[in-house]
Scaffold this active site. Sequence first.
Site, short mmCIF file in Angstrom:
data_model
loop_
_atom_site.label_atom_id
_atom_site.label_comp_id
_atom_site.label_asym_id
_atom_site.label_seq_id
_atom_site.Cartn_x
_atom_site.Cartn_y
_atom_site.Cartn_z
N ASP A 1 -5.53 -3.18 -1.32
CA ASP A 1 -6.29 -1.93 -1.33
C ASP A 1 -5.26 -0.82 -1.50
O ASP A 1 -4.51 -0.52 -0.57
CB ASP A 1 -7.06 -1.80 0.00
CG ASP A 1 -7.77 -0.46 0.14
OD1 ASP A 1 -7.67 0.38 -0.79
OD2 ASP A 1 -8.42 -0.25 1.18
N LYS B 1 -8.12 9.99 -4.17
CA LYS B 1 -6.87 10.51 -3.61
C LYS B 1 -5.87 10.79 -4.74
O LYS B 1 -5.48 11.91 -4.95
CB LYS B 1 -6.27 9.52 -2.60
CG LYS B 1 -7.05 9.48 -1.28
CD LYS B 1 -7.60 8.13 -1.07
CE LYS B 1 -8.08 7.75 0.30
NZ LYS B 1 -9.09 8.55 0.92
N TRP C 1 -8.77 0.55 7.79
CA TRP C 1 -9.35 0.06 6.53
C TRP C 1 -9.19 -1.43 6.41
O TRP C 1 -10.07 -2.12 5.88
CB TRP C 1 -8.76 0.82 5.33
CG TRP C 1 -9.11 2.28 5.40
CD1 TRP C 1 -8.26 3.31 5.63
CD2 TRP C 1 -10.42 2.86 5.30
NE1 TRP C 1 -8.96 4.49 5.65
CE2 TRP C 1 -10.28 4.25 5.46
CE3 TRP C 1 -11.69 2.33 5.08
CZ2 TRP C 1 -11.36 5.13 5.42
CZ3 TRP C 1 -12.79 3.20 5.04
CH2 TRP C 1 -12.61 4.58 5.21
#
Length: 362
Positions: free
Chosen positions: A173, A197, A103
């Site tokens: 993030d 999530k 990511w």
Amino acid sequence: MSKQVFNFNAGPSALPKPVLEKAQEELLNFGDSGMSVMELSHRSKTYEAVHQEAKSLLTELLEIPDNYEILFLQGGASLQFSMIPMNLLKEGKTASFVMSGSWSEKALKEAQLVGEAKILSSSKDENYRSIPEVNSSEINANDAYIHITSNNTIFGTQWSTYPDTKDVPLIADMSSDILSRPIDVSKFGMIYAGAQKNLGPSGVTVVIIRKDLLESANDQIPTILRYQTHAKADSLYHTPPTFAIYMLRNVLQWVKDQGGASGIAQTNAKKAQLLYATIDESNGFYTGHATNESRSHMNVTFTLQSEELTKSFLSEAAEKGFVGLGGHRSVGGCRASIYNAVPLEACEALRAFMVEFQNKHA
Ligand SMILES: Cc1ncc(COP(=O)(O)O)c(C=O)c1O
């Protein structure tokens, strides 16, 4: 009766059962409106109350100071990879990235399409087994920001303490660990997270941005991509994902009922400890991917001694109702994602299964 499963999906992932039950109960008649929350106007008072409550609960649970703005956006965390440099990476400035997994790589690549972005440190050489060191003497005062991924969903690593970036804004993030533990928001210039999530279903992305960064952000980009547009309109510039925000509100109420971020963190630590202990006590039957200091409390990654054994572990697990244990295709092996809504009992059941499988196959 619904089928009993233990959901270890990496995202979208398990939602708290009471939250799903509440949604079911209110589905056809929300707040005595005679309609579902999905059918309400986003300009109605009934919806507006949900929107505001989601913001105030987030402020309370993360102790967000007054000099931050909360935005509810769409496009996932992935759109933030582009919006951040478009808004905050100005001509003559650079952005630095700490590379801790796939990511981070994606975020860096997008920033490089917009401006000058470079790597500050990386653990790629060791297949992202650990969180890279950040040497404060290497921090460039000319940086517009430094970007980190606080939890690496794919590799199963997590920052335990965040780097001190001095006057350079730190952007994180937090897609896969937001609200899993208390954090000091004032240490960050911006935090962002896709909801799917720890916060709710997919469809809404939470951005928490310091007001001075917001005010000085670039306004020469398309209107919908400007943070200022969404801040001025209280995230109602265009139709927001109303159902996702309603679910976010309900998840936040649930987190509050669990004792907030610190209550949740204690349970998360227990869950993670159970699984890591199983790996550590297995005499090498299971091997963890992450180094001990970098182990994630959200994604537990491990392998077995051979591809064949891994395959039979995953297929026996699936037969017993364990869902989502396959590792990401770029790492392989196994991964148990144990976000906030995964109950301790699911981790106990997985531990028991891992021990039983080892006894049978070792
Ligand atoms: C840490 C992290 N960042 C970003 C993303 C991408 O998020 P989205 O699918 O919301 O764009 C994910 C998705 O799994 C993630 O785990």
